[in-house]
Design an enzyme around this catalytic site. Structure first.
Site, PDB file in Angstrom:
ATOM      1  N   GLN A 262     -59.726  -4.620  65.364  1.00  0.00           N
ATOM      2  CA  GLN A 262     -60.752  -5.337  64.622  1.00  0.00           C
ATOM      3  C   GLN A 262     -61.355  -4.476  63.530  1.00  0.00           C
ATOM      4  O   GLN A 262     -61.650  -4.943  62.429  1.00  0.00           O
ATOM      5  CB  GLN A 262     -61.858  -5.811  65.571  1.00  0.00           C
ATOM      6  CG  GLN A 262     -61.460  -7.002  66.422  1.00  0.00           C
ATOM      7  CD  GLN A 262     -61.009  -8.181  65.588  1.00  0.00           C
ATOM      8  OE1 GLN A 262     -61.719  -8.655  64.719  1.00  0.00           O
ATOM      9  NE2 GLN A 262     -59.799  -8.658  65.843  1.00  0.00           N
TER      10      GLN A 262
ATOM     11  N   GLU B 153     -67.286 -12.922  68.558  1.00  0.00           N
ATOM     12  CA  GLU B 153     -66.204 -13.754  68.028  1.00  0.00           C
ATOM     13  C   GLU B 153     -64.998 -13.682  68.967  1.00  0.00           C
ATOM     14  O   GLU B 153     -64.443 -14.700  69.377  1.00  0.00           O
ATOM     15  CB  GLU B 153     -65.826 -13.272  66.625  1.00  0.00           C
ATOM     16  CG  GLU B 153     -64.675 -14.025  65.998  1.00  0.00           C
ATOM     17  CD  GLU B 153     -64.198 -13.392  64.713  1.00  0.00           C
ATOM     18  OE1 GLU B 153     -63.491 -14.075  63.959  1.00  0.00           O
ATOM     19  OE2 GLU B 153     -64.521 -12.217  64.457  1.00  0.00           O
ATOM     20  N   HIS B 154     -64.561 -12.466  69.269  1.00  0.00           N
ATOM     21  CA  HIS B 154     -63.452 -12.240  70.195  1.00  0.00           C
ATOM     22  C   HIS B 154     -63.970 -11.455  71.400  1.00  0.00           C
ATOM     23  O   HIS B 154     -64.691 -10.471  71.223  1.00  0.00           O
ATOM     24  CB  HIS B 154     -62.330 -11.416  69.563  1.00  0.00           C
ATOM     25  CG  HIS B 154     -61.809 -11.951  68.271  1.00  0.00           C
ATOM     26  ND1 HIS B 154     -62.267 -11.523  67.041  1.00  0.00           N
ATOM     27  CD2 HIS B 154     -60.861 -12.893  68.015  1.00  0.00           C
ATOM     28  CE1 HIS B 154     -61.614 -12.153  66.077  1.00  0.00           C
ATOM     29  NE2 HIS B 154     -60.759 -13.001  66.641  1.00  0.00           N
TER      30      HIS B 154
ATOM     31  N   HIS C  68     -59.981  -4.437  59.912  1.00  0.00           N
ATOM     32  CA  HIS C  68     -60.150  -5.589  59.021  1.00  0.00           C
ATOM     33  C   HIS C  68     -61.059  -5.271  57.848  1.00  0.00           C
ATOM     34  O   HIS C  68     -60.795  -5.644  56.715  1.00  0.00           O
ATOM     35  CB  HIS C  68     -60.770  -6.759  59.792  1.00  0.00           C
ATOM     36  CG  HIS C  68     -59.774  -7.659  60.444  1.00  0.00           C
ATOM     37  ND1 HIS C  68     -58.880  -8.434  59.737  1.00  0.00           N
ATOM     38  CD2 HIS C  68     -59.535  -7.923  61.746  1.00  0.00           C
ATOM     39  CE1 HIS C  68     -58.140  -9.124  60.579  1.00  0.00           C
ATOM     40  NE2 HIS C  68     -58.514  -8.835  61.802  1.00  0.00           N
TER      41      HIS C  68
ATOM     42  N   HIS D   5     -87.854 -54.440  62.677  1.00  0.00           N
ATOM     43  CA  HIS D   5     -86.829 -54.130  63.678  1.00  0.00           C
ATOM     44  C   HIS D   5     -86.848 -55.215  64.763  1.00  0.00           C
ATOM     45  O   HIS D   5     -85.800 -55.744  65.163  1.00  0.00           O
ATOM     46  CB  HIS D   5     -87.093 -52.774  64.322  1.00  0.00           C
ATOM     47  CG  HIS D   5     -86.578 -51.611  63.533  1.00  0.00           C
ATOM     48  ND1 HIS D   5     -86.966 -51.342  62.255  1.00  0.00           N
ATOM     49  CD2 HIS D   5     -85.684 -50.633  63.868  1.00  0.00           C
ATOM     50  CE1 HIS D   5     -86.356 -50.247  61.818  1.00  0.00           C
ATOM     51  NE2 HIS D   5     -85.570 -49.806  62.782  1.00  0.00           N
TER      52      HIS D   5
ATOM     53  N   ASP E 206     -54.661 -13.796  67.029  1.00  0.00           N
ATOM     54  CA  ASP E 206     -54.692 -13.816  65.566  1.00  0.00           C
ATOM     55  C   ASP E 206     -53.464 -14.503  64.987  1.00  0.00           C
ATOM     56  O   ASP E 206     -53.546 -15.117  63.910  1.00  0.00           O
ATOM     57  CB  ASP E 206     -54.741 -12.387  65.021  1.00  0.00           C
ATOM     58  CG  ASP E 206     -56.140 -11.808  65.003  1.00  0.00           C
ATOM     59  OD1 ASP E 206     -57.109 -12.575  65.197  1.00  0.00           O
ATOM     60  OD2 ASP E 206     -56.269 -10.586  64.799  1.00  0.00           O
TER      61      ASP E 206
END
Length: 468
Positions: free
Chosen positions: A255, A323-324, A258, A416, A357
């Site tokens: 990770q 996230e992961h 990235h 109504h 991924d």
């Protein structure tokens, strides 16, 4: 990596992990100005921003179909085989997410249900700067195609030499992207949100990008649908004493490479594991072609959380809401029920996050920055609209009409109640329409509210009155 020791019964807090939050104001303002300019001036503005930020602007933004299909011959056969395998498995997974319209009849003949309709068009944003992401093309296009979106376009920035990644174009060909446009950045978001002379507007925009792309998506949200405001990538590894430090180190680095802003978390009840993992990182990172990015991420955004026990470690993971999430534990599957907040969960030592991924099947466009507390991975459902369907029989109407009138009266919404009351009046007359409209309009107050509701009591709060 920074260590946060919460042994002794202390609970992890969001302040402990010091996660950066919203986009900087200057980025939001800059992206908004670009989008608004593109909305006002169309292609002329897009060209100016492409030349300014990308250093190149194509004669035509639309990439010829033959160039897209030709990319299949430009890439290595092994890569193409991997791409097709990934496509097959991602497609198989997302096919299970498809929802169908459904209808149900009550005993009185009333029909209720949901009509499921795909959005008419979608744009997939694919970054083209620091790295190429053909996997993103698959992950964001396939669920749209499975949902039945008739028109899926892709926008991706060209390089300064005027080229586009053959990997990205090959992925577009395999995924079945309908049109490709060589444009990126906030200007691309503005173009597909509002349309230009040559770039079509769409109903939904998905896909990751840099801070300016994220800010632009936020700016157009509401005028067009978006998937999420994605931040830098992140991983959390929950590991016990059985975890291999080299494997954990490699997964953290996967990770970290990235983006210098990527966040990596190691949560463990084993106080000896962090040192062993950091030693393995040091041995591995110097061999990486992305050493600086990886080091910057781990040094500045990496956090090690040491806990009393495994239950405390899971609690800490739920605070991180990553996230992961990887579970490197002796009985990893047994922990699954305790995990409440995570975008994607990788269970067991063989479940490397990069499998998710690329080829596993579930989507890799995931909630970041703790938004896994309330958000979902990208899926087929993101490209479908749900319309409620309500069809009352006369019997069902008469059964529910008094309840509608009473609730409308409590809310003070006279018309109504009248909408229901005039229908009740029609049924009382045994007619399908009023023979004398003016007579039907008489005494409408009683038609709407047949009886007076008794005044409700007062729910009093304790406290002191304001003086003066």
């Amino acid at each position: 990596m920074r260590t946060c020791d919460i042994r002794g019964g202390r609970k992890l807090t969001t302040a402990d992990i010091n996660r950066s939050g919203s986009l900087p104001k200057e980025v939001l303002d800059s992206a908004a100005a670009i989008v608004d300019d593109v909305r006002a001036r169309g292609d002329v503005a897009v060209r100016e921003y492409c030349e300014k930020f990308d250093g190149f602007c194509p004669d035509s933004f639309r990439v010829p179909d033959e160039l897209v299909q030709g990319a299949l011959q430009m890439v290595d056969p092994e890569f193409l085989a991997a791409l097709r395998r990934a496509h097959e498995q991602i497609l198989e997974f997302h096919m299970r997410q498809r929802e169908n319209s459904w209808f149900e009849a009550r005993p009185d003949g009333t029909i209720l249900g949901v009509k499921v309709t795909p959005v008419a068009s979608a744009a997939v944003y694919v970054p083209g700067g620091r790295a190429q992401y053909p996997s993103t093309v698959l992950m964001d296009t396939i669920p749209a195609k499975v949902a039945g979106v008739p028109r899926v376009i892709m926008v991706t920035p060209p390089q300064r030499d005027g080229s586009l990644s053959a990997y990205t174009l090959a992925a577009a060909a395999v995924a079945g992207v309908d049109e490709v446009y060589a444009v990126g950045g906030a200007q691309a978001i503005g173009a597909v949100a509002y349309g230009t002379e040559t770039i079509p507007a769409v109903d939904k925009i998905v896909g990751p990008g840099n801070a300016y792309v994220a800010a632009a998506k936020r700016h157009v949200s509401g005028d067009v649908g978006i998937d999420m405001i994605a931040g830098p990538s992140e991983v959390c590894v929950l590991a016990d004493a059985t975890a291999d430090p080299v494997v954990v180190a490699a997964d953290l680095m996967a990770q970290a490479e990235h983006d210098p802003m990527a966040s990596c978390y190691l949560v463990t009840p084993d106080d000896t594991l962090p040192a062993r993992v950091l030693d393995a990182v040091e041995r591995l990172v110097s061999q990486s072609p992305r050493e600086k990015i990886t080091r910057d991420s781990l040094d500045n955004r990496g956090v090690i959380v040491v806990t009393d026990d495994l239950d405390s470690a899971v609690d800490a993971v739920n605070v991180v809401a990553p996230e992961h999430l990887e579970l490197h534990c002796a009985d990893a599957m047994a922990l699954l029920g305790k995990v409440k907040n995570a975008g994607a969960i990788f269970v067991g030592e063989w479940s490397s996050e990069p499998l998710g991924d690329y080829v596993a099947g579930p989507d890799h466009t995931l909630p970041t920055g703790g938004t896994a507390r309330f958000s979902n991975p990208l899926g087929v459902y993101d490209f479908q609209k749900h319309s409620s369907v309500i069809s009352y029989s006369q019997e069902g109407f008469l059964a529910d009409a008094p309840s509608v009138q009473a609730m409308a009266q409590a809310e003070g919404l006279w018309a109504h109640a009248l909408s229901v009351g005039v229908r009740v009046k029609l049924t009382d007359e045994g007619a399908s329409s009023f023979a004398d409209p003016s007579a039907a309009c008489e005494n409408a107050g009683k038609t709407a509210w047949p009886r007076d509701l008794s005044e409700p009591g007062k729910a009093m709060l304790g406290g002191s009155e304001r003086l003066g």
